[in-house]
Design a protein around this motif. Structure first.
Motif, mmCIF file in Angstrom:
data_model
loop_
_atom_site.group_PDB
_atom_site.id
_atom_site.type_symbol
_atom_site.label_atom_id
_atom_site.label_comp_id
_atom_site.label_asym_id
_atom_site.label_seq_id
_atom_site.Cartn_x
_atom_site.Cartn_y
_atom_site.Cartn_z
ATOM 1 N N GLU A 51 39.774 37.542 -10.623
ATOM 2 C CA GLU A 51 40.796 36.600 -11.082
ATOM 3 C C GLU A 51 40.143 35.328 -11.623
ATOM 4 O OE1 GLU A 51 44.290 34.045 -9.049
ATOM 5 O OE2 GLU A 51 44.445 36.220 -8.774
ATOM 6 N N ASP A 52 39.168 34.805 -10.916
ATOM 7 C CA ASP A 52 38.446 33.617 -11.384
ATOM 8 C C ASP A 52 37.786 33.870 -12.731
ATOM 9 O OD1 ASP A 52 39.203 32.269 -9.102
ATOM 10 O OD2 ASP A 52 37.230 32.355 -8.139
ATOM 11 N N LYS A 53 37.227 35.053 -12.895
ATOM 12 C CA LYS A 53 36.581 35.425 -14.161
ATOM 13 C C LYS A 53 37.601 35.440 -15.296
ATOM 14 C CE LYS A 53 33.842 39.124 -16.256
ATOM 15 N NZ LYS A 53 33.250 40.450 -16.058
ATOM 16 N N LYS A 54 38.772 35.994 -15.041
ATOM 17 C CA LYS A 54 39.821 36.064 -16.052
ATOM 18 C C LYS A 54 40.363 34.670 -16.382
ATOM 19 C CE LYS A 54 41.270 40.773 -15.061
ATOM 20 N NZ LYS A 54 41.908 41.547 -16.115
ATOM 21 N N VAL A 55 40.518 33.837 -15.369
ATOM 22 C CA VAL A 55 41.007 32.474 -15.579
ATOM 23 C C VAL A 55 40.013 31.682 -16.424
ATOM 24 C CG1 VAL A 55 41.494 30.277 -14.409
ATOM 25 C CG2 VAL A 55 42.493 32.408 -13.540
ATOM 26 N N LEU A 56 38.746 31.767 -16.076
ATOM 27 C CA LEU A 56 37.727 31.039 -16.828
ATOM 28 C C LEU A 56 37.662 31.528 -18.276
ATOM 29 C CD1 LEU A 56 35.672 28.796 -16.642
ATOM 30 C CD2 LEU A 56 33.981 30.468 -15.898
ATOM 31 N N ALA A 57 37.777 32.826 -18.485
ATOM 32 C CA ALA A 57 37.773 33.369 -19.845
ATOM 33 C C ALA A 57 38.963 32.833 -20.641
ATOM 34 C CB ALA A 57 37.799 34.897 -19.804
ATOM 35 N N ASN A 60 38.276 29.158 -21.525
ATOM 36 C CA ASN A 60 37.243 29.035 -22.557
ATOM 37 C C ASN A 60 37.729 29.483 -23.934
ATOM 38 O OD1 ASN A 60 35.145 27.900 -21.040
ATOM 39 N ND2 ASN A 60 34.543 29.895 -20.252
ATOM 40 N N GLU A 61 38.565 30.507 -23.965
ATOM 41 C CA GLU A 61 39.008 31.077 -25.239
ATOM 42 C C GLU A 61 40.290 30.449 -25.783
ATOM 43 O OE1 GLU A 61 39.312 35.264 -24.408
ATOM 44 O OE2 GLU A 61 37.220 35.353 -23.743
ATOM 45 N N GLU A 62 41.152 29.950 -24.912
ATOM 46 C CA GLU A 62 42.466 29.485 -25.349
ATOM 47 C C GLU A 62 42.728 27.997 -25.098
ATOM 48 O OE1 GLU A 62 44.458 31.389 -27.083
ATOM 49 O OE2 GLU A 62 43.435 33.290 -26.761
ATOM 50 N N TYR A 63 42.501 27.543 -23.866
ATOM 51 C CA TYR A 63 42.887 26.183 -23.484
ATOM 52 C C TYR A 63 41.929 25.127 -24.034
ATOM 53 C CZ TYR A 63 43.883 22.164 -20.478
ATOM 54 O OH TYR A 63 44.178 20.912 -20.012
ATOM 55 N N PHE A 91 36.825 21.809 -15.426
ATOM 56 C CA PHE A 91 36.002 22.497 -14.442
ATOM 57 C C PHE A 91 34.580 21.982 -14.537
ATOM 58 C CE2 PHE A 91 39.322 25.477 -15.856
ATOM 59 C CZ PHE A 91 39.965 25.706 -14.646
ATOM 60 N N ASP A 92 33.736 22.462 -13.633
ATOM 61 C CA ASP A 92 32.332 22.067 -13.686
ATOM 62 C C ASP A 92 31.737 22.319 -15.058
ATOM 63 O OD1 ASP A 92 32.178 21.157 -11.077
ATOM 64 O OD2 ASP A 92 31.526 23.085 -10.286
ATOM 65 N N GLU A 93 32.125 23.418 -15.685
ATOM 66 C CA GLU A 93 31.567 23.809 -16.972
ATOM 67 C C GLU A 93 32.202 23.046 -18.138
ATOM 68 O OE1 GLU A 93 33.180 26.059 -14.949
ATOM 69 O OE2 GLU A 93 31.448 26.902 -13.948
ATOM 70 N N TYR A 94 33.325 22.403 -17.917
ATOM 71 C CA TYR A 94 34.048 21.741 -19.001
ATOM 72 C C TYR A 94 34.659 20.448 -18.488
ATOM 73 C CZ TYR A 94 37.291 20.899 -22.820
ATOM 74 O OH TYR A 94 37.966 20.331 -23.864
ATOM 75 N N ILE A 95 34.328 19.360 -19.129
ATOM 76 C CA ILE A 95 34.899 18.063 -18.780
ATOM 77 C C ILE A 95 36.163 17.872 -19.612
ATOM 78 C CG2 ILE A 95 34.563 15.573 -18.853
ATOM 79 C CD1 ILE A 95 31.546 16.086 -18.520
ATOM 80 N N PHE A 96 37.275 17.625 -18.952
ATOM 81 C CA PHE A 96 38.505 17.321 -19.683
ATOM 82 C C PHE A 96 38.308 15.948 -20.302
ATOM 83 C CE2 PHE A 96 42.613 15.537 -20.375
ATOM 84 C CZ PHE A 96 43.308 16.588 -20.922
#
Length: 128
Positions: A51-57, A60-63, A91-96
């Motif tokens: 689920e975490d993998k799908k959320v992150l994808a 990354n791809e849409e939001y 997220f850690d990988e992306y700063i809003f």
């Protein structure tokens, strides 16, 4: 770059972008709730990992591309009321990051703010 040097986004165009984001978030939530791959997993840790993998994808791809698009504009003409129902995620990988957009954001009407890391420098914030 200062928001004054960026093109001004009209309220109408902002609404299109916002509504697109809200629609994508709703569709994804529905898809996740009805995901047969997830529902067939019995191990809770394995299920959470997928689920975490799908959320992150999705993010990354849409939001995140939509948020990045907004960062290219002067948002100072968008009333704070237009941010109602908006989702703020990071997220850690992306700063809003809406820094240097001049956005007028009233946190009392934002739908959800879940950003571990964020940058709103240069925004006009209320009800923080």
């Amino acid at each position: 770059m200062s928001y004054l040097d960026k093109p001004i986004l009209s309220v109408e165009e902002f609404r299109k972008i916002r509504d697109e984001l809200i629609s994508k978030m709703s569709d994804f939530s529905h898809e996740l709730d009805n995901d047969s791959e997830l529902s067939n997993i019995t191990d809770p840790q394995e299920k959470e990992k997928l689920e975490d993998k799908k959320v992150l994808a999705f993010f990354n791809e849409e939001y995140f591309p939509i948020i990045d698009k907004l960062r290219g504009y002067n948002l100072s003409s968008i009333p704070a009321s237009e941010w109602e129902s908006f989702y703020f995620y990071g997220f850690d990988e992306y700063i809003f990051d809406l820094s240097d957009t001049g956005a007028n954001i009233d946190f009392s009407i934002v739908r959800e703010f879940m950003a571990e890391k964020y940058n709103l420098k240069g925004c006009n914030l209320s009800n923080i």
